[in-house]
Design an enzyme around this catalytic site. Structure first.
Site, PDB file in Angstrom:
ATOM      1  N   LYS A  49     -30.589  -9.558 143.156  1.00 44.81           N
ATOM      2  CA  LYS A  49     -32.005  -9.371 142.762  1.00 44.81           C
ATOM      3  C   LYS A  49     -32.399 -10.206 141.608  1.00 44.81           C
ATOM      4  O   LYS A  49     -33.710 -10.748 141.524  1.00 44.81           O
ATOM      5  CB  LYS A  49     -32.150  -7.944 142.626  1.00 44.81           C
ATOM      6  CG  LYS A  49     -33.599  -7.231 142.021  1.00 44.81           C
ATOM      7  CD  LYS A  49     -33.535  -5.810 141.995  1.00 44.81           C
ATOM      8  CE  LYS A  49     -34.821  -5.220 141.628  1.00 44.81           C
ATOM      9  NZ  LYS A  49     -34.798  -3.880 141.022  1.00 44.81           N
ATOM     10  N   GLN A  50     -31.626 -10.528 140.896  1.00 43.26           N
ATOM     11  CA  GLN A  50     -31.575 -11.008 139.692  1.00 43.26           C
ATOM     12  C   GLN A  50     -30.550 -11.753 139.033  1.00 43.26           C
ATOM     13  O   GLN A  50     -29.458 -11.433 139.198  1.00 43.26           O
ATOM     14  CB  GLN A  50     -32.322 -10.099 138.741  1.00 43.26           C
ATOM     15  CG  GLN A  50     -31.696  -9.191 138.084  1.00 43.26           C
ATOM     16  CD  GLN A  50     -32.231  -7.955 137.588  1.00 43.26           C
ATOM     17  OE1 GLN A  50     -32.445  -6.880 138.539  1.00 43.26           O
ATOM     18  NE2 GLN A  50     -32.624  -7.611 136.318  1.00 43.26           N
TER      19      GLN A  50
ATOM     20  N   TRP B 112     -32.906  -2.366 128.704  1.00 45.10           N
ATOM     21  CA  TRP B 112     -32.394  -3.389 128.115  1.00 45.10           C
ATOM     22  C   TRP B 112     -33.336  -4.703 127.940  1.00 45.10           C
ATOM     23  O   TRP B 112     -33.162  -5.505 127.262  1.00 45.10           O
ATOM     24  CB  TRP B 112     -31.276  -3.848 129.012  1.00 45.10           C
ATOM     25  CG  TRP B 112     -31.434  -4.665 130.117  1.00 45.10           C
ATOM     26  CD1 TRP B 112     -32.400  -4.104 131.119  1.00 45.10           C
ATOM     27  CD2 TRP B 112     -30.948  -5.993 130.823  1.00 45.10           C
ATOM     28  NE1 TRP B 112     -32.384  -5.084 132.275  1.00 45.10           N
ATOM     29  CE2 TRP B 112     -31.718  -5.938 131.826  1.00 45.10           C
ATOM     30  CE3 TRP B 112     -29.949  -6.838 130.334  1.00 45.10           C
ATOM     31  CZ2 TRP B 112     -31.160  -7.318 132.678  1.00 45.10           C
ATOM     32  CZ3 TRP B 112     -29.801  -7.842 130.973  1.00 45.10           C
ATOM     33  CH2 TRP B 112     -30.366  -8.090 132.376  1.00 45.10           C
ATOM     34  N   ASP B 113     -34.447  -4.487 128.725  1.00 44.66           N
ATOM     35  CA  ASP B 113     -35.605  -5.385 128.623  1.00 44.66           C
ATOM     36  C   ASP B 113     -35.806  -5.902 127.199  1.00 44.66           C
ATOM     37  O   ASP B 113     -36.172  -7.164 126.679  1.00 44.66           O
ATOM     38  CB  ASP B 113     -36.926  -4.852 129.235  1.00 44.66           C
ATOM     39  CG  ASP B 113     -36.810  -4.448 130.692  1.00 44.66           C
ATOM     40  OD1 ASP B 113     -35.613  -3.957 131.045  1.00 44.66           O
ATOM     41  OD2 ASP B 113     -37.696  -4.849 131.515  1.00 44.66           O
TER      42      ASP B 113
ATOM     43  N   GLU C  15     -29.201  -5.852 140.536  1.00 50.68           N
ATOM     44  CA  GLU C  15     -29.276  -4.443 141.145  1.00 50.68           C
ATOM     45  C   GLU C  15     -29.038  -4.449 142.665  1.00 50.68           C
ATOM     46  O   GLU C  15     -29.437  -3.348 143.043  1.00 50.68           O
ATOM     47  CB  GLU C  15     -30.466  -3.780 140.568  1.00 50.68           C
ATOM     48  CG  GLU C  15     -30.697  -3.400 139.168  1.00 50.68           C
ATOM     49  CD  GLU C  15     -31.843  -2.811 138.598  1.00 50.68           C
ATOM     50  OE1 GLU C  15     -33.021  -2.888 139.261  1.00 50.68           O
ATOM     51  OE2 GLU C  15     -31.897  -2.508 137.519  1.00 50.68           O
TER      52      GLU C  15
END
Ligand code: IFM
Length: 491
Positions: free
Chosen positions: A319-320, A78-79, A207
């Protein structure tokens, strides 16, 4: 044949062509920060890296590491859609179209994947090269169903900014239909709650928290996806009945499907905690124990290299950016107060172990009023590879982060938002010691140069003949090719 031609033409011709190509790239895409040479150079390196990863990706995807290293085995994630596409869409729309075309070419494989997972519609793989799922570990891979909505989001963004409805109506609308079908089928209704639509058993962008019920990001983006698909199909039906008929045949659209998508969107469960005034990342997120990040030594970071996933998954630790990313992509769904509270809750428990995080934290920090923090996150992203901040640049450049650097400049400090259907807003927040920030946006074929100074904003059309309207802090500002417009910025 290409090699023969190149040899015939000679080295100088190749150099000249390359120079001309790059000059055109910088003319339409450069971002200028005068007086800060190191930052300026690093910004250009990041922009160059996105360009290098995407310029010749037609017919193929844009790998997470571009072509700079073997990390992630050359896979696409998806980046591309969430982190790289904004730069392409707003500076070089035909590159964006190439990337979307490539995704579209994987639609059949995504239909097959949905079938394998007992779902209708299409499910794009979390990581892939040829359209088949390449994730080894489903919890942090395939379960990220949000990729369907991310792709639809990027498609919508591209069509809205470029005005390329031809591409939408004759090809890409199929992506909207098949992804909306997936959501309608994946979710379910809970009648005991007065009819709310839930999506269970999925992983959001974070994640460190996997396979959850009603992940906020997923639900918010899925709602967008369902609404946007319904709108695209209805608009096509009226605007171009022939193209509509062809689409109905291609995707086998049934009576009632569009109504169902609208019902699912309207009933979508959006978790909210009244007591904290925040959106829980998922239904059970707030029940988890807090990870003590302050007392976790740097030698134990990133967490994923030092703790078993089962340990990490038990805690409130990210994580993000997850909820915070939803605040950026679907900002109009949240009040200013909700954004601030959500940011204040999630920021301290976000490790940033993924480089996809800091750019988003920077954008929302700038929006909710944490200017110093926004700047620190920006610098962390800017130098993530140049300073090897994650000690893994040898695996390749973090291409998503390079794209995010552009978004942090244009949408963070520049305050640019695209609300869809040609509604563009600018609410700049220049870092304190910057004299100015200049970036370019190509919208509907017209390129406008946006220069932000502390006291004013200047819009100037650099190419194209169109007239563009922006909402600048509540006032409509129109700029055309005749003359630049200067807007005083009241604080
Ligand atoms: O797509 C990302 C994911 O969000 C975090 N881990 C790395 C992937 C590839 O960049």
């Amino acid at each position: 044949r290409t090699l023969d031609r190149v040899l015939d033409e000679g080295v100088q011709k190749q150099r000249d062509d390359q120079r001309a190509w790059l000059d055109a790239f910088w003319e339409r895409a450069d971002v200028e920060i005068p007086g800060h040479d190191a930052i300026q150079q690093a910004v250009r390196w990041n922009l160059f890296s996105i360009m290098q990863a995407s310029a010749r990706a037609e017919g193929q995807g844009i790998p997470a590491k571009g072509v700079t290293g073997s990390g992630y085995g050359g896979h696409y994630f998806w980046d591309t859609e969430v982190y790289v596409m904004p730069f392409l869409t707003y500076t070089t729309p035909h590159f964006a179209r190439n990337a979307l075309r490539f995704r579209h070419s994987l639609l059949d494989a995504a239909r097959t994947r949905a079938e394998q997972l007992a779902q209708k519609g299409a499910l794009f793989p979390w990581r892939t090269i040829n359209g088949e799922e390449a994730s080894a570990y489903y919890a942090a891979g395939t379960a990220q169903y949000h990729i369907d909505a991310d792709i639809s989001y990027a498609l919508s963004q591209y069509v809205g900014a470029s005005g390329d409805v031809d591409f939408l109506n004759h090809e890409a609308v199929d992506i909207f239909v098949e992804t909306a079908r997936l959501w309608a089928d994946l979710g379910f209704w809970r009648t005991e709650e007065g009819g709310t639509f839930h999506i269970h058993g999925v992983t959001g962008p974070d994640e460190y928290t996997t396979v959850v019920n009603d992940n906020l990001y997923t639900n918010v983006l899925a709602r967008f996806n369902l609404r946007r698909a319904a709108e695209a199909v209805r608009t096509l039906q009226h605007a171009d009945p022939d193209a509509y008929a062809l689409m109905v045949t291609r995707v086998g659209l049934q009576d009632g499907e569009v109504d169902e998508w609208q019902r699912c969107a309207a009933g979508m469960s959006i978790p909210f905690d009244e007591h904290l005034g925040i959106h829980p990342q998922d239904m059970h997120f707030l029940e988890r124990e807090m990870w003590d990040l302050d007392h976790t030594p740097l030698s134990k970071r990133p967490l994923l290299l030092h703790y078993h996933p089962l340990v990490i998954y038990r805690f409130q630790v990210l994580k993000q950016a997850d909820v915070v990313l939803a605040l950026f992509l679907q900002g109009e769904d949240f009040t200013a107060e909700e954004k601030r509270r959500n940011f204040e809750y999630y920021d301290p428990i976000t490790t940033g172990d993924s480089t996809l995080s800091a750019v988003v934290q920077s954008i929302i920090a700038a929006e909710v009023g944490y200017q110093d923090l926004a700047y620190r996150y920006f610098l962390a992203s800017l130098f993530v590879d140049l300073a090897d901040r994650h000690s893994n640049t040898s695996d390749g450049v973090h291409v998503a982060s390079t794209g995010g650097v552009w978004s942090a400049l244009a949408s963070g400090f520049g305050g640019f938002r695209d609300l869809g259907a040609g509604q563009w807003t600018l609410d700049p927040r220049l870092p304190e010691d910057w004299e100015s920030l200049t970036f370019r946006l190509t919208l509907r074929g017209t390129r406008v140069r946006v220069t932000v100074r502390t006291e004013e904003l200047v819009l100037a059309v650099e190419s194209g003949t169109g007239t563009l309207a922006f909402d600048v802090r509540g006032d409509e500002v129109v700029v055309g090719p005749d003359a630049p417009v200067t807007v005083p910025l009241k604080n």
